[in-house]
Design a protein around this motif. Sequence first.
Motif, PDB file in Angstrom:
ATOM      1  N   THR A  79       2.672  11.759 -13.042  1.00 30.42           N
ATOM      2  CA  THR A  79       2.169  12.957 -13.382  1.00 30.42           C
ATOM      3  C   THR A  79       1.102  12.740 -14.355  1.00 30.42           C
ATOM      4  OG1 THR A  79       3.894  12.751 -15.186  1.00 30.42           O
ATOM      5  CG2 THR A  79       4.401  14.081 -13.036  1.00 30.42           C
ATOM      6  N   SER A  80       1.151  11.248 -15.010  1.00 29.78           N
ATOM      7  CA  SER A  80       0.011  11.259 -15.940  1.00 29.78           C
ATOM      8  C   SER A  80      -1.221  10.723 -15.015  1.00 29.78           C
ATOM      9  CB  SER A  80       0.244   9.795 -16.591  1.00 29.78           C
ATOM     10  OG  SER A  80      -0.721   9.293 -17.305  1.00 29.78           O
ATOM     11  N   LYS A  81      -2.348  11.489 -15.439  1.00 28.31           N
ATOM     12  CA  LYS A  81      -3.627  11.275 -14.793  1.00 28.31           C
ATOM     13  C   LYS A  81      -4.189   9.552 -14.776  1.00 28.31           C
ATOM     14  CE  LYS A  81      -5.377  16.067 -15.062  1.00 28.31           C
ATOM     15  NZ  LYS A  81      -6.439  16.996 -15.485  1.00 28.31           N
ATOM     16  N   LYS A  82      -3.866   9.287 -16.186  1.00 29.41           N
ATOM     17  CA  LYS A  82      -4.511   7.877 -16.390  1.00 29.41           C
ATOM     18  C   LYS A  82      -3.668   6.848 -15.581  1.00 29.41           C
ATOM     19  CE  LYS A  82      -4.849   4.691 -20.333  1.00 29.41           C
ATOM     20  NZ  LYS A  82      -4.770   4.385 -21.902  1.00 29.41           N
ATOM     21  N   LYS A  83      -2.369   7.061 -15.422  1.00 31.76           N
ATOM     22  CA  LYS A  83      -1.342   6.069 -14.375  1.00 31.76           C
ATOM     23  C   LYS A  83      -1.981   6.132 -13.082  1.00 31.76           C
ATOM     24  CE  LYS A  83       2.446   5.486 -17.633  1.00 31.76           C
ATOM     25  NZ  LYS A  83       3.678   5.894 -17.776  1.00 31.76           N
ATOM     26  N   LYS A  84      -2.125   7.569 -12.764  1.00 25.90           N
ATOM     27  CA  LYS A  84      -2.650   7.669 -11.205  1.00 25.90           C
ATOM     28  C   LYS A  84      -4.058   7.391 -10.953  1.00 25.90           C
ATOM     29  CE  LYS A  84      -0.822  12.324 -10.167  1.00 25.90           C
ATOM     30  NZ  LYS A  84      -0.655  12.255  -8.634  1.00 25.90           N
ATOM     31  N   LYS A  85      -4.688   7.208 -11.964  1.00 23.23           N
ATOM     32  CA  LYS A  85      -6.199   6.502 -11.664  1.00 23.23           C
ATOM     33  C   LYS A  85      -6.242   4.958 -11.610  1.00 23.23           C
ATOM     34  CE  LYS A  85     -10.670   5.861 -13.700  1.00 23.23           C
ATOM     35  NZ  LYS A  85     -11.469   6.178 -14.878  1.00 23.23           N
ATOM     36  N   LYS A  86      -5.118   4.375 -12.363  1.00 20.33           N
ATOM     37  CA  LYS A  86      -4.690   2.972 -12.186  1.00 20.33           C
ATOM     38  C   LYS A  86      -3.925   2.449 -10.996  1.00 20.33           C
ATOM     39  CE  LYS A  86      -4.431  -1.124 -13.973  1.00 20.33           C
ATOM     40  NZ  LYS A  86      -5.488  -1.946 -14.430  1.00 20.33           N
ATOM     41  N   LEU A  87      -3.201   3.458 -10.595  1.00 19.24           N
ATOM     42  CA  LEU A  87      -2.702   3.353  -9.203  1.00 19.24           C
ATOM     43  C   LEU A  87      -3.539   3.441  -8.131  1.00 19.24           C
ATOM     44  CD1 LEU A  87       0.859   5.244  -9.984  1.00 19.24           C
ATOM     45  CD2 LEU A  87       0.412   2.678  -9.254  1.00 19.24           C
ATOM     46  N   GLN A  88      -4.506   4.176  -8.169  1.00 16.43           N
ATOM     47  CA  GLN A  88      -5.561   4.426  -7.176  1.00 16.43           C
ATOM     48  C   GLN A  88      -6.270   3.210  -7.091  1.00 16.43           C
ATOM     49  OE1 GLN A  88      -6.082   6.928  -4.646  1.00 16.43           O
ATOM     50  NE2 GLN A  88      -7.165   5.356  -3.945  1.00 16.43           N
ATOM     51  N   GLU A  89      -6.717   2.736  -8.185  1.00 18.77           N
ATOM     52  CA  GLU A  89      -7.558   1.213  -8.298  1.00 18.77           C
ATOM     53  C   GLU A  89      -6.522   0.223  -7.625  1.00 18.77           C
ATOM     54  OE1 GLU A  89      -8.155   0.763 -12.417  1.00 18.77           O
ATOM     55  OE2 GLU A  89      -9.605   2.394 -12.633  1.00 18.77           O
ATOM     56  N   LEU A 102       0.892  -1.147   0.017  1.00 20.84           N
ATOM     57  CA  LEU A 102      -0.066  -0.015  -0.002  1.00 20.84           C
ATOM     58  C   LEU A 102       0.717   1.337   0.105  1.00 20.84           C
ATOM     59  CD1 LEU A 102      -2.879  -0.770   2.442  1.00 20.84           C
ATOM     60  CD2 LEU A 102      -3.022   0.035   0.337  1.00 20.84           C
ATOM     61  N   GLN A 103       1.848   1.105   0.872  1.00 14.11           N
ATOM     62  CA  GLN A 103       2.819   2.383   1.018  1.00 14.11           C
ATOM     63  C   GLN A 103       3.487   2.650  -0.271  1.00 14.11           C
ATOM     64  OE1 GLN A 103       5.549   2.227   4.426  1.00 14.11           O
ATOM     65  NE2 GLN A 103       6.653   4.080   3.606  1.00 14.11           N
ATOM     66  N   GLN A 104       3.877   1.528  -0.931  1.00 14.42           N
ATOM     67  CA  GLN A 104       4.624   1.699  -2.223  1.00 14.42           C
ATOM     68  C   GLN A 104       3.747   2.234  -3.220  1.00 14.42           C
ATOM     69  OE1 GLN A 104       6.087  -2.112  -3.930  1.00 14.42           O
ATOM     70  NE2 GLN A 104       7.482  -1.106  -5.069  1.00 14.42           N
ATOM     71  N   LEU A 105       2.662   1.682  -3.461  1.00 20.10           N
ATOM     72  CA  LEU A 105       1.556   2.173  -4.456  1.00 20.10           C
ATOM     73  C   LEU A 105       1.121   3.681  -4.132  1.00 20.10           C
ATOM     74  CD1 LEU A 105      -0.849  -0.793  -4.548  1.00 20.10           C
ATOM     75  CD2 LEU A 105       0.603  -0.070  -6.416  1.00 20.10           C
ATOM     76  N   ALA A 106       1.079   4.137  -3.014  1.00 20.12           N
ATOM     77  CA  ALA A 106       0.725   5.612  -2.556  1.00 20.12           C
ATOM     78  C   ALA A 106       1.957   6.323  -3.009  1.00 20.12           C
ATOM     79  CB  ALA A 106       0.523   5.704  -1.098  1.00 20.12           C
ATOM     80  N   GLU A 107       3.262   6.034  -2.829  1.00 21.51           N
ATOM     81  CA  GLU A 107       4.428   6.961  -3.344  1.00 21.51           C
ATOM     82  C   GLU A 107       4.347   6.880  -4.552  1.00 21.51           C
ATOM     83  OE1 GLU A 107       7.612   4.845  -1.394  1.00 21.51           O
ATOM     84  OE2 GLU A 107       7.370   5.546   0.645  1.00 21.51           O
ATOM     85  N   GLN A 108       4.117   5.981  -5.338  1.00 19.26           N
ATOM     86  CA  GLN A 108       4.139   5.779  -6.851  1.00 19.26           C
ATOM     87  C   GLN A 108       3.186   6.747  -7.230  1.00 19.26           C
ATOM     88  OE1 GLN A 108       3.544   1.683  -8.089  1.00 19.26           O
ATOM     89  NE2 GLN A 108       5.826   1.224  -7.554  1.00 19.26           N
ATOM     90  N   LYS A 109       2.068   6.554  -6.894  1.00 18.81           N
ATOM     91  CA  LYS A 109       0.821   7.681  -7.203  1.00 18.81           C
ATOM     92  C   LYS A 109       1.278   9.198  -7.110  1.00 18.81           C
ATOM     93  CE  LYS A 109      -3.654   9.220  -6.133  1.00 18.81           C
ATOM     94  NZ  LYS A 109      -4.821   8.949  -5.404  1.00 18.81           N
ATOM     95  N   GLN A 110       1.663   9.486  -5.840  1.00 21.07           N
ATOM     96  CA  GLN A 110       2.521  10.744  -5.644  1.00 21.07           C
ATOM     97  C   GLN A 110       3.339  11.200  -6.612  1.00 21.07           C
ATOM     98  OE1 GLN A 110       3.884  11.171  -1.703  1.00 21.07           O
ATOM     99  NE2 GLN A 110       3.619  13.510  -1.613  1.00 21.07           N
TER     100      GLN A 110
END
Length: 491
Positions: free
Chosen positions: A144-154, A133-141
């Motif tokens: 810069t890509s909105k599409k990849k951010k959305k995927k990471l949030q999922e 969870l922590q790793q995914l949160a750091e990656q999302k932060q």
Amino acid sequence: MRSTITLALFVISLLPGFSQDGYSYKFKINGLADTTIKMANFYGARQYYNDTAYVNSKGEFEFTGKEEMKPGGIYSVIMPDKKSYLQVVIAENSFYIEADKDDLMNSVKIKNSPENEAFYEYMRKMNSLQPKLQQLAEQKQQETSKKKKKKLQEQIDETADELKSFRDDFVTNNKDLFIAKVMKASIEPKVPEEVKNSSDSTAQYKYYKKHYFDNIDMTDDRMLRTPILHQKLDYYLQKVVPQIPDSICAAAKRMTDLTGNDSNLIYKYVVQHVTNTYEKSKIMGMDGVFVCMAEQYYMKGKAFWIDSTQYAELEESYTKRRRQIIGVTAENIILPDTGGTWHSMYDIKAPYTVLVFWDPNCGHCKKELPKLQKFYEEHKDNGVEMFGVSTELKNGDLKKFLDKKNITFLNVSDTPEINENAVKYIRSGKTTLNSLNFRDYWDIFSTPQIFLLDENKEIIAKRITSEQLPDIINSHRENESINIKAKGQTR
């Protein structure tokens, strides 16, 4: 033959690792030898050393005792380096645990302990999901890509759901175990959809506050020896409950009521923790919680753990503090000025009265009094009066200081003559006992001490500085204006 058997049993009972009665917690830590190891237990917010054992050449050691078992809870077996430790659940009277010194978590092998088997199953699962969870949160932060951010949030949501499902299943599947009770306590109350959709903007908060303790067993003293309970209690007191003395005191009563028994250790902990916390609080007005707790529990004989000496000390502190809590009417002070004219503080008719206790020979007072004089000159035409009380018995230095610094606001003091003839002055109605005992009554342990009173001589603020006075008065005026408008609207 019988004597030989008896002797043999006696010799065997002296061997390390053998326990006929009571509890026996045996360990083997591969990589440790010929050293000592300590066990510590949680109690509220802290851990305390509980026991010590000797580790033999094979890494074996045992914590044993004649009692049925150690008091239940989560304990730490602390390695000699004092940095690494092995956590264990004490809810059974015996078990065996083996682990490797360099990989305590993953190498654990457990025998004869369903509690610890379940505990380590839980911790291993959490240790695999939480870093993810922590790793995914750091990656999302960093993304810069909105599409990849959305995927990471999922992915974050999926992992969080997996963690939640595992925890809920763990609690359900192990409901007879103490460790499941501990993990259940960490589950937040779930607000129903109909409450979330309510037109009342405070509905969710009210529901959460009402159901905050639904998953916490306040009747089980073992919970006090876990890292969970103190965190939950403190969060409730500091974040959930409105930070008003009456609300905090009501919350403390709710918690003690939930323990179901005033001989319960959690009951004792709640009373002690809340009382001690707010007795030491630096936030103005929060000593009102201490006063409330003292009245509710200690003064009514509901604190079984204190002796007569402790009671006397607490009663003295309570007696002094209750006279000065925010909102109480200040005791009148009737004393003469340097010219011998007597003055009553109650005779001052003004929206605000600044009461200051000071000493003309106090270094801090010498700096503060001119500031108070300047404040007085700037605000005396705007509803503010001053009432100074000198703590110096001989008022010769008081006269000199007032003249030298051109202090024009009213100042009074007692004198040796007045105190020597106190009975005469009190009987004649000239003054009162509390006026002559103002140092003790007002708990003047240092000077200067500044209090702000309203037109009814109720305490608005206390132990403040001259610099704080304008803001406090302005804030009080604004609140009074809001309250007047609100009353007008309700009519």
